[in-house]
Design an enzyme around this catalytic site. Structure first.
Site, PDB file in Angstrom:
ATOM      1  N   HIS A  11      -4.784  -7.305  11.883  1.00 20.58           N
ATOM      2  CA  HIS A  11      -4.013  -6.367  12.643  1.00 20.58           C
ATOM      3  C   HIS A  11      -4.923  -5.123  12.604  1.00 20.58           C
ATOM      4  CE1 HIS A  11      -2.994  -4.724   8.620  1.00 20.58           C
ATOM      5  NE2 HIS A  11      -2.793  -5.916   8.284  1.00 20.58           N
ATOM      6  N   ALA A 393      -2.393  12.128  10.327  1.00 26.61           N
ATOM      7  CA  ALA A 393      -2.615  13.438  11.269  1.00 26.61           C
ATOM      8  C   ALA A 393      -3.245  14.271  10.041  1.00 26.61           C
ATOM      9  CB  ALA A 393      -1.536  13.792  11.869  1.00 26.61           C
TER      10      ALA A 393
END
Length: 545
Positions: A11, A393
């Site tokens: 993944h 972020a």
């Protein structure tokens, strides 16, 4: 030497480019394809390659596939074994292994001009280890890798000296701390290999009253080994279906599993310190994204420093595999920043806005403009510089808000369309962090640890305080992030608060915003008051006329 690192098999497919020992570019495929995590971790998807991120990495450096000296693929099918021999219930795993064996041909087809013979298989956990021990700041360190699975195991413990790895311990499947946590993620109604962080957040709402029973299935065993086998979760609480309300039993089960995971990680770290005597531990693998466990490592292990790879999950193996191969020919350097993705010049951003016919302004100082909007309790989409590599972020693709309004937690979760129990993070100047946060390493630039919020600050910045009184802090160094630092300083001048709410610039189920189109689409579809796109400001009232 020019080495392209590729993570593709399980993944979070990603690519990274190392030139002359330096990581110059790295990006996850999801940022280009706009498919969350790039693909699902199924055997049927194992043939999919991160073609878009690979091409971008080469383009960023002005290279053609034929210019590469090597491609490092972060999995070695020669080390694998049939799933049933590993104690796994995965009848299609043979297909995954077959696709891995054919990866050189697939890569040569995806990148015309690449010779298949340039593709090198790098053992999965060696790639994870290199992403920590080689990419980290220490020439010498202990290294710990814990994830769901690699070829035959889910764990590596070792020692880097002068960036050369000595493996001290591994453990074969089916014991896997990562799979233990993934199974619980699915039982609690979340998406496995994706939403494990939701289990960690939910655990804060519970008490570990099932820990003694869960510990029978997951615990350290001494000697650098552990047990982590499948748990009959239904014996503790019924399975939660996706979208159903969670119960206190679900939260208590999450808290119990979290405690057992922390105990296992801490036990392995203590043994590793005894074996190596090192002061620094570097940590990678999906388990290393569990910032609560990381904090216990920092607080309770004998290591004086714990450095976690910002892209600790499988995406980071693209960096590690490339460094592992490059190190065979030349010295390699630490990864200086996670801001390794795409970026645009101011003029390129202006052209995006003009092509989109979007009304915009160019203020004298975008940092001051954003601080003004935040002080008015506006929500700001912040798009600056090169995008971050990894799931956090860090001030390049962020949603920002006022931390002094408790309602902003619920507001941001509504903006993003996600669960109400999910926390948001504080962003703070490194020099101010010690006044407000304690109990974790400072500085903490990658949002990979939790810190206690000082009692006198909890009512001042309630939006960033989790239910247990902690916060997942990101510290900002003005030398490395001058624009973000200027915004924080301007916000404090207006409000008296040195903290700003920071969460990822995306909505639920979507990858983080990466290019200007993504930013404009997100701004247009979510109740955000201002978009700071480079030096330009787009306001909602002017955007929708």
């Amino acid at each position: 030497m020019r080495v392209l690192g590729v993570n593709a098999l399980f993944h979070d497919p990603a690519c990274a480019l190392v030139i002359d020992g330096q990581v110059v570019a790295a990006a996850e495929e999801e940022r280009f394809s706009r498919r969350k995590h790039g693909k699902r971790p199924l055997p049927f998807s194992a043939w999919e390659l991160p073609e878009l991120s690979a091409r971008w990495c080469l383009q960023q450096a002005g290279l053609a596939p034929a210019d590469l000296d090597a491609v490092a693929y972060s999995y070695d099918p020669g080390l694998s074994a049939p799933a049933d021999e590993l104690g796994l219930d995965d009848p299609w795993d043979w297909l995954r292994q077959d696709y891995a064996r054919q990866a050189p041909g697939f890569l040569a087809e995806a990148l015309p001009g690449l010779a298949p013979g340039k593709v090198r298989f790098v053992p999965h956990h060696m790639a994870h280890a290199a992403s920590a021990g080689m990419a980290g700041p220490h020439r010498d360190s202990a290294v710990l890798v814990l994830d769901g699975r690699g070829e035959c195991g889910a764990y590596l413990a070792g020692h880097y000296r002068d960036r050369e790895l000595t493996v001290l311990a591994t453990q074969d499947l089916p014991d896997s701390v990562g799979l233990f946590y993934e199974d619980l993620t699915e039982h609690l109604g979340f998406l496995r290999s994706s939403d494990e962080f939701k289990v960690m957040a939910l655990a804060s709402y519970g008490t570990p009253r099932f820990a003694d029973r869960v510990r029978a299935y997951a615990h350290p065993e001494g000697g650098g080994r552990f047990r982590a086998r499948p748990v009959p979760w239904r014996e503790f609480t019924p399975r939660r279906e996706p979208g159903e309300p969670w119960t206190q039993d679900h939260a208590d089960l999450a808290a119990s599993a979290q405690q057992c995971l922390e105990e296992t990680v801490l036990g392995l770290a203590r043994w590793l310190h005894e074996e190596t005597g090192e002061e620094a531990l570097t940590f990678a693998g999906g388990v290393a994204l569990n910032c609560v466990a990381n904090t216990r490592l920092y607080r309770e292990s004998p290591f004086r420093d714990v450095w976690v790879q910002p892209a600790a999950g499988d995406a980071g193996t693209a960096v590690g595999a490339a460094l592992h191969v490059a190190r065979e020919k030349e010295p390699v350097a630490p990864m200086r920043t996670p801001a390794l993705g795409r970026g645009w010049s101011d003029e390129e951003l202006r052209r995006w806005l003009e092509t989109a016919a979007v009304p915009y302004e160019e203020p004298e100082d975008i940092a001051a403009t954003v601080a003004d909007e935040l002080a008015r309790d506006g929500v700001v989409a912040w798009f600056q510089g090169r995008s971050e590599f990894g799931p956090r972020a860090l001030g390049h693709r962020s949603l920002l808000a006022h931390p002094g309004r408790a309602a902003n937690l619920e507001r941001l979760n509504a903006v993003k369309g996600r669960e109400e129990f999910r926390p948001v993070a504080p962003m703070v100047l490194a020099g101010r962090a010690g006044e407000i946060f304690s109990g974790g390493p400072l500085p903490s630039p990658y949002m990979l640890f939790v810190h206690d919020v000082a009692e006198e600050w909890r009512e001042r910045v309630p939006a960033v305080v989790h239910v247990d009184g902690t916060a997942r802090v990101q510290t900002v160094d003005a030398r490395e992030e001058p624009l973000v630092a200027r915004m924080l300083t301007a916000f404090e001048e207006r409000t008296g608060l040195p903290v700003v709410v920071n969460t990822s610039l995306n909505t639920a189920g979507r990858p983080m915003v990466d290019d200007p189109r993504d930013a404009l689409e997100c701004f247009g579809s979510a109740p955000v008051d201002l978009l700071a796109l480079g030096p330009f400001a787009v306001r909602r009232g002017r955007f929708f006329r």
